[in-house]
Design a protein around this motif. Structure first.
Motif, mmCIF file in Angstrom:
data_model
loop_
_atom_site.group_PDB
_atom_site.id
_atom_site.type_symbol
_atom_site.label_atom_id
_atom_site.label_comp_id
_atom_site.label_asym_id
_atom_site.label_seq_id
_atom_site.Cartn_x
_atom_site.Cartn_y
_atom_site.Cartn_z
ATOM 1 N N THR A 1 0.781 -3.458 4.810
ATOM 2 C CA THR A 1 0.285 -2.128 5.123
ATOM 3 C C THR A 1 1.066 -1.519 6.289
ATOM 4 O O THR A 1 2.171 -1.986 6.599
ATOM 5 N N SER B 1 1.106 3.643 2.012
ATOM 6 C CA SER B 1 1.742 3.984 3.289
ATOM 7 C C SER B 1 3.036 3.189 3.498
ATOM 8 O O SER B 1 3.912 3.621 4.241
ATOM 9 N N ALA C 1 -13.504 -0.113 7.372
ATOM 10 C CA ALA C 1 -12.121 -0.350 7.797
ATOM 11 C C ALA C 1 -11.206 -0.177 6.582
ATOM 12 O O ALA C 1 -11.192 -1.010 5.683
ATOM 13 N N GLU C 2 -10.492 0.926 6.560
ATOM 14 C CA GLU C 2 -9.688 1.278 5.394
ATOM 15 C C GLU C 2 -8.644 0.217 5.057
ATOM 16 O O GLU C 2 -8.132 0.171 3.944
ATOM 17 N N VAL C 3 -8.341 -0.603 6.025
ATOM 18 C CA VAL C 3 -7.254 -1.562 5.853
ATOM 19 C C VAL C 3 -7.496 -2.520 4.673
ATOM 20 O O VAL C 3 -6.555 -3.049 4.101
ATOM 21 N N ASP D 1 -9.823 0.698 14.666
ATOM 22 C CA ASP D 1 -8.846 1.507 13.933
ATOM 23 C C ASP D 1 -7.853 2.074 14.956
ATOM 24 O O ASP D 1 -8.238 2.868 15.819
ATOM 25 N N PRO D 2 -6.562 1.690 14.881
ATOM 26 C CA PRO D 2 -5.611 2.158 15.886
ATOM 27 C C PRO D 2 -5.429 3.679 15.867
ATOM 28 O O PRO D 2 -4.953 4.243 16.851
ATOM 29 N N SER D 3 -5.848 4.343 14.788
ATOM 30 C CA SER D 3 -5.673 5.801 14.771
ATOM 31 C C SER D 3 -6.710 6.502 15.655
ATOM 32 O O SER D 3 -6.538 7.668 15.984
ATOM 33 N N SER E 1 -14.275 -6.715 15.819
ATOM 34 C CA SER E 1 -13.756 -5.369 15.561
ATOM 35 C C SER E 1 -14.863 -4.317 15.534
ATOM 36 O O SER E 1 -16.028 -4.643 15.290
ATOM 37 N N VAL F 1 -0.116 -1.112 9.565
ATOM 38 C CA VAL F 1 -0.561 -1.514 10.907
ATOM 39 C C VAL F 1 -0.409 -3.036 11.046
ATOM 40 O O VAL F 1 -0.206 -3.730 10.051
ATOM 41 N N GLY G 1 -1.890 -5.691 10.838
ATOM 42 C CA GLY G 1 -2.970 -6.522 10.307
ATOM 43 C C GLY G 1 -4.317 -5.902 10.592
ATOM 44 O O GLY G 1 -4.413 -4.702 10.859
ATOM 45 N N VAL G 2 -5.377 -6.715 10.521
ATOM 46 C CA VAL G 2 -6.705 -6.211 10.860
ATOM 47 C C VAL G 2 -6.760 -6.180 12.385
ATOM 48 O O VAL G 2 -6.329 -7.112 13.055
ATOM 49 N N GLY H 1 0.826 -1.210 0.000
ATOM 50 C CA GLY H 1 0.000 0.000 0.000
ATOM 51 C C GLY H 1 0.857 1.255 0.000
ATOM 52 O O GLY H 1 2.055 1.210 0.326
HETATM 53 P P1 ADP Z 1 -2.376 1.203 2.647
HETATM 54 O O1 ADP Z 1 -1.625 2.459 2.330
HETATM 55 O O2 ADP Z 1 -1.475 0.083 3.040
HETATM 56 O O3 ADP Z 1 -3.370 0.801 1.601
HETATM 57 P P2 ADP Z 1 -4.564 2.176 4.269
HETATM 58 O O4 ADP Z 1 -4.333 3.537 4.834
HETATM 59 O O5 ADP Z 1 -5.475 2.050 3.095
HETATM 60 O O6 ADP Z 1 -3.152 1.524 4.000
HETATM 61 O O7 ADP Z 1 -5.108 1.196 5.420
HETATM 62 C C1 ADP Z 1 -4.455 1.087 6.637
HETATM 63 C C2 ADP Z 1 -5.136 1.966 7.659
HETATM 64 O O8 ADP Z 1 -6.448 1.436 7.914
HETATM 65 C C3 ADP Z 1 -4.468 1.967 9.020
HETATM 66 O O9 ADP Z 1 -3.454 2.933 9.095
HETATM 67 C C4 ADP Z 1 -5.630 2.227 9.974
HETATM 68 O O10 ADP Z 1 -5.651 3.567 10.433
HETATM 69 C C5 ADP Z 1 -6.886 1.992 9.135
HETATM 70 N N1 ADP Z 1 -7.841 1.079 9.781
HETATM 71 C C6 ADP Z 1 -9.179 1.331 9.943
HETATM 72 N N2 ADP Z 1 -9.779 0.330 10.589
HETATM 73 C C7 ADP Z 1 -8.842 -0.615 10.845
HETATM 74 C C8 ADP Z 1 -8.868 -1.891 11.482
HETATM 75 N N3 ADP Z 1 -9.975 -2.423 12.006
HETATM 76 N N4 ADP Z 1 -7.712 -2.578 11.545
HETATM 77 C C9 ADP Z 1 -6.573 -2.079 11.018
HETATM 78 N N5 ADP Z 1 -6.480 -0.873 10.415
HETATM 79 C C10 ADP Z 1 -7.595 -0.147 10.316
#
Ligand code: ADP
Ligand code: ASP
Ligand code: MG
Length: 450
Positions: A214, A9, A249-251, A223-225, A295, A216, A218-219, A7
């Motif tokens: 990514t 990031s 969940a953006e992940v 959302d840790p943010s 989650s 973080v 994993g899932v 990704g």
């Molecule tokens: P990438 O650039 O790898 O595609 P994204 O920004 O699209 O990454 O996705 C990762 C982000 O998803 C994390 O930084 C986190 O803030 C967000 N996120 C939202 N919900 C969750 C979740 N349940 N578990 C993990 N990450 C999550």
């Protein structure tokens, strides 16, 4: 063979790219096909660049300077992206001249992000002794419909993609996010669509595993943010992961799992900053954990539309007319609720004020329309919720105790989620409170289950 998707990031700086190269090199014996997003927030930058060209400013330096800096930091050939820069300058200049920006042109402009990142990563791999080849997904058979901005892959493309990739020598570094319509134009698979690309290509190659790398662990349980207590989920089912992605969940991109499910290919979500960690494994089979629910996810900046239309004789008629109107407007909904003479629905994603105004105008023929903005849809997901109404009661008691108003409560027929609407500015408080509640209940699980 495996698919490894990185990704934006994970590849935002030269240092992070070096880290990803080591991750690829470590698994070279598994014949990886690498899929990449654009570096960091490049796609956002390209969208702003296109919009500002429409206003008469043709500025491409931010893109060029950023990529030249990466090329310099990685000690690659300075001319690597020269032709791409010329092409970008031309199209941005064109938008400025014709003062028109169609979805098709926007997709073309967005494509420069992944075209640049795949070239840089392929060159960096080769320079470090791992011969690699840059591949445009739209040149190897990733064909889509012509729904620019969120195109969908056509059926029967697997064989073409597999044949093309298998004929290459070196590690293929493939553009995520991009496809090609039958009119020969570049399409995009929707924001965050590189996850979807990884799954489409993984299914076409029938790989043994799809890895989503990514930023973080994993899932996670939230959302840790927004929730510092969030913890990694070692394993979950495809169904849970797809609910989670659908509810924000953006992940993972919401459509990611479909091609992988059809071929029963496991997906791993991994942290590129901690490659030694196990991440999350997503499997076809049901996965009960020792938690009460897996989650809590959310989707912010949504709008709630309410239509009061007493002239309709039946709710079904009102629902049908309202939904037909939204389909005509190419808008989708997340959840809906009806009463005798009114209907309320939450739109699927954030829309601009102009788009919302258009919806109000078009729907006003049905009745009195009102809009409430700045809403957030929160969803608790987990197979453990199934047949366990006590937990739902405890969730809503907690919200009441904290004076958080939850509306539009809904539960899917599969009973693995419960969703509700809150105000945007309550996100952090809501997610943290429910996360603590679910963690506390998980530690005394036996006494909570009905
Ligand atoms: P990438 O650039 O790898 O595609 P994204 O920004 O699209 O990454 O996705 C990762 C982000 O998803 C994390 O930084 C986190 O803030 C967000 N996120 C939202 N919900 C969750 C979740 N349940 N578990 C993990 N990450 C999550
Ligand atoms: N670069 C695209 C985006 O930002 C696709 C992706 O990152 O997956 O939406
Ligand atoms: Mg993403």
């Amino acid at each position: 063979m495996i698919v490894m998707k990185f990704g934006g990031s994970s590849i935002g700086t030269a240092e992070k790219i070096e880290r990803c190269i080591n991750i690829i090199a470590d698994q070279k014996s598994k014949n990886p096909a690498v899929i990449v997003s654009a570096h960091g927030k490049t796609t956002n930058g390209l969208i702003s660049m296109a919009e500002s060209a429409l206003e008469g400013n043709n500025e491409t330096n931010s893109f060029i300077d950023f990529h030249n800096q990466l090329i310099a930091d990685l000690k690659l050939d300075k001319q690597l992206l020269t032709t791409l820069y010329l092409e970008l300058n031309e199209i941005i200049h064109g938008v400025k001249l014709v003062k028109e920006l169609t979805y098709r042109t926007m997709d073309y402009i967005c494509s420069f992000g992944e075209r640049a990142s795949s070239a840089i990563i392929a060159a960096a791999l080769s320079a470090r002794g791992y011969p690699a080849v840059q591949v445009n997904s739209y040149d190897i058979g990733l064909l889509t419909d012509n729904h620019h901005g969120s195109a969908h892959p056509l059926s029967d493309i697997d064989e073409g993609i597999a044949k093309n990739i298998l004929s290459l020598t070196g590690i293929p570094v493939i553009t995520g996010f991009l496809g090609r319509s039958n009119e020969g134009k570049i399409t995009t698979l929707g924001r965050s669509g590189s996850d979807f690309s990884a799954s489409i290509i993984g299914a076409a190659l029938n790989v043994e595993e799809i890895q989503i790398w990514t930023d973080v662990d994993g899932v996670m349980t939230a959302d840790p943010s927004v929730c510092s207590e969030a913890a990694n989920l070692p394993v979950m089912s495809f169904q849970e992961a797809s609910e989670l992605a659908f509810y924000g969940a953006e992940v993972l991109h919401p459509a990611t799992l479909m091609p992988a499910v059809q071929k029963k290919i496991p997906i791993k979500v991994l942290n590129s900053a901690k490659p030694q960690e196990k991440g999350t494994l997503i499997l076809t089979t049901s996965q009960l954990s020792d938690r009460i629910a897996k989650s809590i996810v959310y989707k912010e900046n949504l709008s709630l539309i309410n239509i009061v239309a007493p002239q309709f004789r039946s709710t079904a008629q009102l629902l049908n007319t309202a939904l037909t109107k939204l389909i005509e407007l190419h808008k989708d909904i997340h959840i809906a609720a009806t009463s005798e003479s009114s209907i309320s629905f939450v739109l699927d994603k954030p829309y601009t004020d102009e788009q919302l105004e258009q919806i109000v105008q078009e729907c006003s023929a049905l009745g009195t329309v009102s809009i409430k903005k700045n809403k957030c849809l929160v969803c608790v997901v987990g197979e453990e919720l199934k047949g366990n109404p006590n937990v739902l009661g405890l969730i809503f008691n907690k919200l009441k105790e904290m004076q958080i108003k939850a509306t539009m409560v809904s539960q899917s027929a599969s009973e693995i989620n419960v969703a509700f609407l809150i105000e945007n500015d309550e996100i952090k408080r809501t997610v943290s409170a429910l996360h603590s509640l679910l963690t506390e209940l998980s530690t005394r699980k036996g006494s909570v289950h009905s």
